[in-house]
Design an enzyme around this catalytic site. Structure first.
Site, PDB file in Angstrom:
ATOM      1  N   TYR A  15       0.822  -1.219   0.000  1.00 27.96           N
ATOM      2  CA  TYR A  15       0.000   0.000   0.000  1.00 27.96           C
ATOM      3  C   TYR A  15       0.855   1.268   0.000  1.00 27.96           C
ATOM      4  O   TYR A  15       0.458   2.283  -0.552  1.00 27.96           O
ATOM      5  CB  TYR A  15      -0.920   0.011   1.227  1.00 27.96           C
ATOM      6  N   ILE A  16       2.028   1.198   0.616  1.00 30.26           N
ATOM      7  CA  ILE A  16       2.881   2.390   0.689  1.00 30.26           C
ATOM      8  C   ILE A  16       3.953   2.374  -0.398  1.00 30.26           C
ATOM      9  O   ILE A  16       4.121   3.346  -1.143  1.00 30.26           O
ATOM     10  CB  ILE A  16       3.559   2.458   2.085  1.00 30.26           C
ATOM     11  N   VAL A  39      -0.429   8.587   4.669  1.00 34.91           N
ATOM     12  CA  VAL A  39      -1.509   8.629   3.682  1.00 34.91           C
ATOM     13  C   VAL A  39      -2.750   7.881   4.144  1.00 34.91           C
ATOM     14  O   VAL A  39      -2.666   6.968   4.961  1.00 34.91           O
ATOM     15  CB  VAL A  39      -1.027   8.005   2.361  1.00 34.91           C
ATOM     16  N   LYS A  48       5.110   9.807  14.056  1.00 32.08           N
ATOM     17  CA  LYS A  48       4.183   8.841  13.451  1.00 32.08           C
ATOM     18  C   LYS A  48       3.435   8.052  14.536  1.00 32.08           C
ATOM     19  O   LYS A  48       2.221   7.873  14.478  1.00 32.08           O
ATOM     20  CB  LYS A  48       4.977   7.882  12.558  1.00 32.08           C
ATOM     21  N   ARG A 106      -5.092   8.715  17.911  1.00 33.74           N
ATOM     22  CA  ARG A 106      -6.367   8.265  17.346  1.00 33.74           C
ATOM     23  C   ARG A 106      -6.888   7.048  18.111  1.00 33.74           C
ATOM     24  O   ARG A 106      -8.073   6.944  18.409  1.00 33.74           O
ATOM     25  CB  ARG A 106      -6.240   7.951  15.861  1.00 33.74           C
ATOM     26  N   CYS A 125      -2.134  -0.041  11.153  1.00 42.17           N
ATOM     27  CA  CYS A 125      -1.477   1.094  11.818  1.00 42.17           C
ATOM     28  C   CYS A 125      -2.008   1.334  13.233  1.00 42.17           C
ATOM     29  O   CYS A 125      -1.307   1.109  14.207  1.00 42.17           O
ATOM     30  CB  CYS A 125      -1.659   2.353  10.975  1.00 42.17           C
ATOM     31  N   ARG A 136      -6.629  -6.289   7.363  1.00 43.80           N
ATOM     32  CA  ARG A 136      -5.650  -6.582   8.409  1.00 43.80           C
ATOM     33  C   ARG A 136      -6.119  -6.093   9.785  1.00 43.80           C
ATOM     34  O   ARG A 136      -6.578  -4.966   9.919  1.00 43.80           O
ATOM     35  CB  ARG A 136      -4.312  -5.934   8.055  1.00 43.80           C
TER      36      ARG A 136
HETATM   37  N1  LIG Z   1      -1.020   0.979   4.680  1.00 45.44           N
HETATM   38  C1  LIG Z   1      -1.033   2.172   5.236  1.00 45.44           C
HETATM   39  O1  LIG Z   1      -2.006   2.891   5.142  1.00 45.44           O
HETATM   40  C2  LIG Z   1       0.186   2.698   5.978  1.00 45.44           C
HETATM   41  C3  LIG Z   1       0.200   4.057   6.337  1.00 45.44           C
HETATM   42  C4  LIG Z   1       1.327   4.553   6.972  1.00 45.44           C
HETATM   43  C5  LIG Z   1       2.390   3.708   7.267  1.00 45.44           C
HETATM   44  N2  LIG Z   1       2.344   2.390   6.908  1.00 45.44           N
HETATM   45  C6  LIG Z   1       3.487   1.568   7.239  1.00 45.44           C
HETATM   46  O2  LIG Z   1       4.223   1.294   6.048  1.00 45.44           O
HETATM   47  C7  LIG Z   1       4.802  -0.008   6.121  1.00 45.44           C
HETATM   48  C8  LIG Z   1       4.360  -0.823   4.925  1.00 45.44           C
HETATM   49  O3  LIG Z   1       2.959  -0.983   5.011  1.00 45.44           O
HETATM   50  P1  LIG Z   1       2.093  -1.468   3.791  1.00 45.44           P
HETATM   51  O4  LIG Z   1       0.685  -1.198   4.172  1.00 45.44           O
HETATM   52  O5  LIG Z   1       2.598  -0.905   2.518  1.00 45.44           O
HETATM   53  O6  LIG Z   1       2.399  -3.039   3.833  1.00 45.44           O
HETATM   54  P2  LIG Z   1       1.991  -4.147   2.758  1.00 45.44           P
HETATM   55  O7  LIG Z   1       1.886  -5.424   3.468  1.00 45.44           O
HETATM   56  O8  LIG Z   1       0.864  -3.653   1.898  1.00 45.44           O
HETATM   57  O9  LIG Z   1       3.256  -4.209   1.778  1.00 45.44           O
HETATM   58  C9  LIG Z   1       4.508  -4.563   2.191  1.00 45.44           C
HETATM   59  C10 LIG Z   1       5.197  -5.320   1.052  1.00 45.44           C
HETATM   60  O10 LIG Z   1       6.535  -5.600   1.500  1.00 45.44           O
HETATM   61  C11 LIG Z   1       6.894  -6.878   0.990  1.00 45.44           C
HETATM   62  N3  LIG Z   1       8.031  -7.387   1.759  1.00 45.44           N
HETATM   63  C12 LIG Z   1       8.040  -8.058   2.933  1.00 45.44           C
HETATM   64  N4  LIG Z   1       9.318  -8.308   3.313  1.00 45.44           N
HETATM   65  C13 LIG Z   1      10.113  -7.765   2.369  1.00 45.44           C
HETATM   66  C14 LIG Z   1      11.503  -7.676   2.198  1.00 45.44           C
HETATM   67  N5  LIG Z   1      12.337  -8.188   3.105  1.00 45.44           N
HETATM   68  N6  LIG Z   1      11.986  -7.078   1.083  1.00 45.44           N
HETATM   69  C15 LIG Z   1      11.156  -6.542   0.162  1.00 45.44           C
HETATM   70  N7  LIG Z   1       9.801  -6.597   0.272  1.00 45.44           N
HETATM   71  C16 LIG Z   1       9.300  -7.193   1.360  1.00 45.44           C
HETATM   72  C17 LIG Z   1       5.633  -7.686   1.111  1.00 45.44           C
HETATM   73  O11 LIG Z   1       5.662  -8.813   0.238  1.00 45.44           O
HETATM   74  C18 LIG Z   1       4.565  -6.660   0.704  1.00 45.44           C
HETATM   75  O12 LIG Z   1       4.275  -6.712  -0.687  1.00 45.44           O
HETATM   76  C19 LIG Z   1       4.382  -0.589   7.465  1.00 45.44           C
HETATM   77  O13 LIG Z   1       5.367  -0.324   8.423  1.00 45.44           O
HETATM   78  C20 LIG Z   1       3.143   0.210   7.799  1.00 45.44           C
HETATM   79  O14 LIG Z   1       2.925   0.280   9.191  1.00 45.44           O
HETATM   80  C21 LIG Z   1       1.270   1.876   6.262  1.00 45.44           C
END
Ligand SMILES: NC(=O)c1ccc[n+]([C@@H]2O[C@H](COP(=O)([O-])OP(=O)(O)OC[C@H]3O[C@@H](n4cnc5c(N)ncnc54)[C@H](O)[C@@H]3O)[C@@H](O)[C@H]2O)c1
Length: 440
Positions: free
Chosen positions: A13-14, A164, A215, A222, A269, A333
């Site tokens: 997602y990020i 985001v 963060k 919240r 989160c 999740r």
């Molecule tokens: N989703 C949100 O809205 C949001 C907002 C702010 C912060 N975050 C933070 O951002 C981070 C990522 O969240 P997300 O929602 O994008 O997670 P996600 O699970 O959607 O995506 C993470 C991706 O990382 C990959 N991955 C796992 N281990 C890996 C590695 N060693 N090397 C390369 N890729 C690897 C996974 O296969 C997956 O595709 C988290 O720490 C989350 O807390 C998320």
């Protein structure tokens, strides 16, 4: 600093919106992921997550040749880490009788190690994953320094949180203010320069640990605020009050903004990040800990509400509408709706779930319907768990013609009680237990 090529590790997602936005702004981007389904889906020009507008951006990033998808990083000017930081399901810490969750930093560690062979003098590394305080300096820095290069001297190192809103990621990615915390002021400047390629919002430089804490403070605030709204919902039921009306009235006060109660708090989160504070300072965080407890217990409160409506749940057929952790997203999740379904089943109910954003969700023990109608047709009651717009917009008369249920339980204030009553339904609402006026 001049950036021509970057690697983004973690294409979820990020990471995926970030990688493709850099690519559409002219950078060579190597998007790295360890999941073969993710890699294959992206290489075929499709996306594995639901995010409005993202498919188009990915297509243009891939066809321009600026975005490539790979299992491994390559040499680059900058490396961004956006891998998951969940908590362990099977390990807990304990302080003074309070059990708390522990951050699972394995993905962050392995992504950082994957960069090591490609790290060169002058590079920039940015951690974007939400992480416990001091992760950048105490965990990432020592791993990267195994390269023989010194952080802050030979290469720059930053933490920059992502804030985001799922559903609006592409817009918020560019428009939101961004905090960039460097392990040195020069690192923060380098991070600032990279994000300035597409960020239109203000970019603020600070130190890495402050940025980590920013963060966590946002999400913890919240969580605590939702916990008090959830406690208000319980109090309202005890005192014969409609919590939604009471909150609306309280919020007329110019300095009050009470959030909405509901079946709990989920997502990757808000239900996770407060634990990062508790884990690193359990002696300082009783309020944060108890707010987590309140929100985690809210699904039990929902089950009590369902029992109020149906009596014993043994053998009762319940249609649950929504499984996502919040409205209009496909993200399941840590969803409290899932927990509610499991608890209802434990009480003997037969639950069919309709989740329009993820009809094919594969969660152990959960029976998904292929559309709304098969979920509701034989139900004894319908339980509204997520305020998806398409649920809010349901037509009560049409709905009544498709189900034998005449009992509704609304956990999110999604339905206008009068309209549904007129269509022949008895409606129970979370946080509402209006006593007849004579009882007051
Ligand atoms: N989703 C949100 O809205 C949001 C907002 C702010 C912060 N975050 C933070 O951002 C981070 C990522 O969240 P997300 O929602 O994008 O997670 P996600 O699970 O959607 O995506 C993470 C991706 O990382 C990959 N991955 C796992 N281990 C890996 C590695 N060693 N090397 C390369 N890729 C690897 C996974 O296969 C997956 O595709 C988290 O720490 C989350 O807390 C998320």
């Amino acid at each position: 600093m001049n950036f021509q090529k970057i690697c983004v590790l973690g294409l979820g997602y990020i990471g995926l919106p970030t990688a493709s936005t850099f690519a559409t702004h002219g950078l060579q981007v190597v998007g790295v992921d360890t999941n073969s389904h993710v890699i294959e889906t992206l290489r075929s020009g499709n996306i594995h997550i639901h995010e409005p507008g993202l498919q188009t951006v990915i297509e243009s990033a891939l066809t321009s040749g600026n975005l490539t998808i790979s299992f491994r990083p390559e040499e680059a000017d900058a490396f961004l880490i956006a891998v998951p930081t969940p908590f362990y399901e099977d390990k807990q810490g304990e302080y003074d009788g309070r059990k708390y969750r522990l951050a699972d930093m394995r993905a962050v560690i392995s992504a950082t190690e994957a960069i090591l062979p490609y790290l060169r003098k002058g590079n920039l590394v940015i951690l974007e994953s939400t992480s416990p305080p001091r992760t950048t300096v105490d965990l990432i820095k020592p791993i990267l320094e195994k390269s023989g290069l010194k952080a802050g001297v030979d290469f720059h190192l930053c933490y920059s949180p992502e804030r985001v809103l799922p559903g609006q990621i592409l817009r918020e990615l560019t428009e939101n203010a961004r905090v960039v915390g460097g392990i040195t002021p020069d690192s923060a400047k380098a991070g600032h320069a990279l994000y300035a390629i597409f960020v239109k919002g203000e970019i603020i430089e600070t130190d890495a640990t402050t940025a980590e804490m920013v963060k966590l403070m946002e999400n913890t605030t919240r969580d605590v605020n939702i916990a008090i709204a959830n406690e208000f919902s319980r109090l309202a039921e005890k005192f014969g009050v409609d919590v939604w009306e009471a909150i609306r009235l309280a919020n007329l006060h110019p300095r009050i903004n009470i959030l909405s109660p509901g079946p709990g708090v989920g997502g990757h989160c808000i239900s996770v990040d407060p634990w990062f504070f508790v884990e690193t300072a359990p002696e300082l965080t009783p309020l944060i800990y108890h707010a987590r407890q309140v929100n985690d217990a809210q699904p039990y409160f929902v089950v009590e509400k369902v029992k109020q409506a149906l009596g014993s749940l043994k053998g009762k057929k319940i249609a649950a509408l929504g499984l996502a952790y919040k409205p209009n997203v496909d993200d399941l999740r840590e969803s409290p709706a899932t927990e509610v379904v499991h608890l209802l089943q434990k009480e003997g109910a037969q639950v069919k779930v309709w989740e329009p954003f993820k009809p094919d969700a594969n969660i152990q023990g959960i029976n998904m319907a292929a559309s709304l109608e098969p979920a509701i047709q034989d139900a004894d009651a319908v339980l509204l768990l997520v305020k998806h717009t398409e649920f809010v917009n349901l037509n009560p008369d049409h709905f009544a013609s498709k189900t034998k249920a005449r009992i509704l339980i609304d956990c999110v204030n999604g339905w206008d009680a009068n309209s549904w009553q007129k269509a022949g339904f008895q409606i129970y609402r979370l946080g509402v237990n209006k006593l007849p006026i004579t009882n007051l």
